[in-house]
Write an enzyme that holds these catalytic residues in place. Structure first.
Site, PDB file in Angstrom:
ATOM      1  N   GLY A 131      47.679  44.192  39.657  1.00 32.74           N
ATOM      2  CA  GLY A 131      47.191  45.561  39.548  1.00 32.74           C
ATOM      3  C   GLY A 131      46.375  45.957  40.769  1.00 32.74           C
ATOM      4  CB  ILE A 132      44.617  49.011  41.744  1.00 31.44           C
ATOM      5  CG1 ILE A 132      45.997  49.661  41.890  1.00 31.44           C
ATOM      6  CG2 ILE A 132      43.686  49.444  42.882  1.00 31.44           C
ATOM      7  CD1 ILE A 132      45.976  51.119  42.212  1.00 31.44           C
ATOM      8  CG  HIS A 133      43.279  42.833  43.109  1.00 34.03           C
ATOM      9  ND1 HIS A 133      42.838  42.221  44.244  1.00 34.03           N
ATOM     10  CD2 HIS A 133      44.631  42.849  43.163  1.00 34.03           C
ATOM     11  CE1 HIS A 133      43.907  41.876  44.954  1.00 34.03           C
ATOM     12  NE2 HIS A 133      44.999  42.238  44.324  1.00 34.03           N
ATOM     13  CB  ALA A 134      37.960  43.940  44.564  1.00 33.39           C
ATOM     14  CB  ALA A 137      40.232  49.080  44.807  1.00 34.03           C
TER      15      ALA A 137
END
Lengths: 571, 88
Positions: free
Chosen positions: B13-16, B19
C-alpha cells in the site's frame, strides 16, 4: 568516587566525561492567551528553530552515520512542516485562546492516537515520529534544551536510562567513547549496538542516571561490567594502562584478520561469528570472521507487533548472504519459546517453557510462520552460501518433517521459475541429549551438526540456566558434556559431515584446546572473540590437543578438566 | 480543476516512504492538491493526512489539483506514483 556494577555488554575500557542523555522536563500548564498574534508568532518561531535544528542534525547524521539514519530526520522535517498539523494547532490557538504548548499537545496527541490505532505496523511506528517532533517543538516553546547527541563535539560517555534504535542512530562514533544505561541485558538493543560499534558498554547499572552528573569523569570497564564515577588519579592511571595494553593487544590481533586458522601442526579449522541482524556484519568482517556460524533470526520477529513479512525477511537474509561474499552463512530458523517470547502470537503460558512448545516444535505446529521464513531463505539462497539449520531437534522424525516442508517450498518456488541455490546444506542444532546420543543415525541424513552448548548443558544437567540458585550446574567442562560433544563430532566425521559449535563455549579460552582435540571443525562465537581465539589456536598442536581431550574424557569432574587445561597452558 | 483515478498495485500500500515522495512532490506546486479515498478528502501536501488514510493494495483513490500549475502537478504526481511502483 563511587562504583556501579552492571552487566558487561561490550568489551573495552573508556575514560571520558559524562554526557547525560536523559529526558528533559517538558511540563507546562494550560493558559488563556489574550494576544493571539503574539502567541502565533511564538509558535512559528519554534517551528522555524526546530526546522533548522533538524536540518543540521540530518546533515550531521548523513556524514557520520549514513543515508538511512539521515532519512529518519527527513521524515521528521516533513511531519514538522505538515500543513494539517500546523493549521490545526494554529486554529486551536485562535479559536480557544489557549497557549501554543497546550494547542500543540492536544493536536499532536490526536494524531499520535490516530496512528497508534492503525492496523499497520509501519503506520504505528510513525506515531513515534510525531511524538519526537512534538517534543522538539515543545522544548523550543519552553526554552528547555533537549539532548541532541548527534551534535556532541567532544569525547564523552553517554549516561542513559536506555538507548533506543533512534537514539543510537544519532550517536557520533567519533566522540562517543562508551556508554552505560540503567536497564538492559546482554541481548538488549543497546548492548548489541555497542558490540557492533565496538565501544565499551555496561548496561543494567540501575542508577547511573541518578548518580552521575554531566561532566563527571567516568570509567566504563566493559570487561568487568563496572562503572567508576570520579575515580582517584591512581585508578585512572591504572585504567589508562589497561586501556593501552588492550589497544596494543587488539592491534596484534588485527594482523590476523585475513589469516586462516591453522594449528601449529597444520590442522585447519573455521572461526565463524554469531550474529543477530545484518548490521552485525561489519564487525564480523573487521574481526576476520570466516563465516557466520549462527544467524539468530528471532531478532527479526522480536520488538514488534506482528510477524515480519516474507519480503522483509528476504531483504535481511539477502543482505547477510551478499555481505559475506560467498563465505558460509548458517541461518537458524525461528527459535522462539523458552526465554524468548513473541507476545503477538498469543501462545498459552506453559509450566516449563524450556521443555515446551519452542523452536522447531512451534514451527511444525504453526507451519505458516515456518513456511514464510523458509521461502524467504530459499529466495535469498542464490545470493551466497546459505546453510539452513533447524533448532531443538529431538527426533529424526522432526528433522524429516522440517526437511519435507523445506523441499515442498523449494519445489513451489522452482515451478514459479524463482532461482534457488542447488547447494544449500541442511543441518540441525544439537541441544538435546537424545540427539547427541543418536548422532550416528542423524549423521546419515543431515549435512552438518552445530552444537548449542547453552541448551545442551541445561538439558543434560537438568538445570534451568535462568535460575541463579542452580547456576553451579552450568558446567561446560563436565566430562559428561565433553563425551556428548565427542559422540556428535565422531558421528559426523564417520559420515563425511562436519560439526560446529555456536554456544558461548566455542569462544572460551579453556574450552578451545579441548574442542580442538575432540575434532571440532567450526567454532562460532561473538565477532569480537574471533581474533583472540585465532591467536590462541595458531600456537596449539592438534596432536597434543587430542591427547589432552582423551585424558579429559576419562576424568570424573569439571574441576579436574579445568585444572588439567590450565596447568598445561599456564592460563 | 484536473483530477485522475488510480489503483494501488504495491503489496504494502501507500506506506511512509512513497507517501513522503508524493508529499514532497505536491509541495513543489502552488495548486491546492487533494487526495480522495473512501469518500475522505485529504491535503496531499500533508504527510499525516496521506498516511492517515492507510491506503492498501487494490485501493482506488483520486488526486485532484486546482490552481495555476494544476496540470503540471498532476502529471508529475502520476510520474512519481509510477516510478515508485505504487500504481501501473
Amino acid at each position: 568516587m563511587s562504583l556501579l556494577h552492571g552487566i558487561s555488554a561490550s568489551n573495552g575500557i573508556a575514560i571520558a566525561k559524562a554526557y547525560r542523555f536523559v529526558e528533559p522536563d517538558l511540563s507546562f500548564s494550560k493558559k488563556t492567551v489574550e494576544d493571539i498574534p503574539e502567541e502565533l508568532a511564538r509558535f512559528q518561531s519554534a517551528v522555524s528553530i526546530s526546522k533548522s535544528e533538524l536540518e543540521s542534525i540530518r546533515d550531521t547524521a548523513a556524514k557520520g552515520l549514513g543515508a538511512d539514519e539521515a532519512a529518519i530526520f527527513d521524515a521528521h522535517i516533513l511531519v514538522l512542516l505538515d500543513p494539517e498539523l500546523l493549521t490545526s494547532i494554529e486554529d486551536k490557538i485562535k479559536a480557544d485562546h489557549v497557549n501554543a504548548e497546550h494547542a500543540l499537545k492536544e493536536t499532536s496527541d490526536m494524531f499520535i492516537t490516530m496512528f497508534e490505532q492503525m492496523d499497520n505496523e509501519y503506520m504505528r511506528e510513525r506515531a513515534a515520529d510525531i511524538r519526537d517532533v512534538a517534543k522538539r517543538l515543545l522544548s523550543h516553546l519552553l526554552n528547555v534544551e533537549i539532548v541532541n547527541p548527534s551534535m556532541i563535539t567532544e569525547k564523552v560517555i553517554i549516561i542513559a536510562e536506555d538507548l533506543t534504535p533512534s537514539d543510537t542512530a544519532q550517536l557520533n562514533r567519533e566522540f562517543v567513547k562508551g556508554f552505560t544505561t540503567n536497564i538492559g541485558g546482554k541481548t538488549s538493543h543497546s548492548a548489541i549496538m555497542a558490540r557492533t560499534l565496538e565501544i565499551p558498554a555496561v548496561v543494567g547499572t540501575k542508577e547511573a542516571t541518578k548518580l552521575i552528573q554531566d561532566g563527571d569523569i567516568i570509567i566504563v570497564d566493559g570487561f568487568k561490567g563496572e562503572v567508576h564515577i570520579n575515580p582517584t588519579p591512581d585508578v585512572i592511571a591504572t585504567y589508562e594502562n589497561e586501556q593501552l595494553k588492550y589497544e596494543q593487544q587488539k592491534a596484534e590481533w588485527t594482523k590476523l584478520v585475513d589469516e586462516k586458522t591453522t594449528t601449529a601442526d597444520g590442522h585447519l579449522v573455521e572461526l565463524a561469528a554469531n550474529i543477530g541482524t545484518p548490521e552485525d556484519l561489519e564487525g564480523v568482517i573487521n574481526n576476520g570472521g570466516e563465516g557466520i556460524g549462527l544467524y539468530r533470526t528471532e531478532f527479526l520477529y522480536m520488538g514488534r507487533n506482528q510477524l515480519p513479512t516474507e519480503e522483509e525477511q528476504f531483504e535481511a537474509y539477502k543482505k547477510v548472504l551478499q555481505g559475506m561474499s560467498g563465505k558460509p552463512v548458517v541461518v537458524r530458523t525461528l527459535d522462539i519459546g523458552g526465554d524468548k517470547e513473541l507476545p503477538y502470537l498469543n501462545l498459552p503460558k506453559e509450566m516449563n517453557p524450556f521443555l515446551g512448545l519452542r523452536a522447531i516444535r512451534l514451527c511444525l505446529e504453526e507451519q505458516d510462520i515456518f513456511r514464510t521464513q523458509l521461502r524467504a531463505l530459499l529466495r535469498a539462497s542464490s545470493y551466497g552460501n546459505l546453510k539452513i539449520m533447524f533448532p531443538m531437534i529431538a527426533t529424526l522424525d522432526e528433522f524429516r518433517q522440517a526437511k519435507t516442508i523445506l523441499e515442498e517450498e523449494k519445489q513451489e518456488l522452482l515451478t514459479k521459475n524463482i532461482d534457488v541455490s542447488t547447494t544449500i546444506e541442511v543441518g540441525i542444532m544439537v541441544e538435546i541429549p537424545s540427539t547427541a546420543i543418536l548422532a550416528d543415525q542423524f549423521a546419515k541424513e543431515v549435512d552438518f551438526f552445530s552444537i548449542g552448548t547453552n541448551d545442551l548443558i541445561q538439558y543434560t544437567m537438568a538445570a534451568d540456566r535462568m535460575n541463579e540458585r542452580v547456576a553451579y550446574l552450568y558446567q561446560p567442562y563436565n566430562p559428561a558434556i565433553l563425551r556428548l560433544v565427542k559422540m556428535v563430532i565422531d558421528a559426523s566425521h564417520k559420515e563425511g559431515k562436519w560439526t560446529g559449535m555456536c554456544g558461548e563455549m566455542a569462544g572460551d579460552e579453556i574450552a578451545i584446546p579441548l574442542l580442538l582435540g575432540l575434532g571440532l571443525d567450526e567454532f562460532s562465537m561473538s565477532a569480537t572473540s574471533i581474533l583472540k581465539a585465532r591467536t590462541q589456536i595458531l600456537k596449539l598442536n592438534k596432536s597434543d590437543m587430542v591427547e589432552l581431550a582423551n585424558e579429559a574424557l576419562q576424568m570424573s569432574t569439571a574441576e579436574d578438566v579445568v585444572q588439567a587445561v590450565m596447568t598445561r597452558y599456564n592460563l | 480543476m484536473v483530477e485522475k483515478q488510480f489503483i494501488v498495485t504495491d503489496e504494502q500500500g501507500i506506506h511512509a516512504r512513497p507517501a513522503s515522495i508524493l508529499v514532497s512532490t505536491a509541495t513543489k506546486f502552488k495548486s491546492d492538491i487533494n487526495l480522495i479515498y473512501n469518500e475522505k478528502n485529504v491535503n496531499l501536501k500533508s504527510i499525516l493526512g496521506v498516511m492517515s488514510l492507510g491506503i492498501g493494495l487494490g485501493g482506488e483513490f483520486k488526486i485532484s489539483a486546482t490552481g495555476i500549475d494544476e496540470q503540471d502537478a498532476l502529471n508529475e504526481l502520476e510520474e512519481a506514483l509510477k516510478n515508485g511502483g505504487l500504481t501501473n
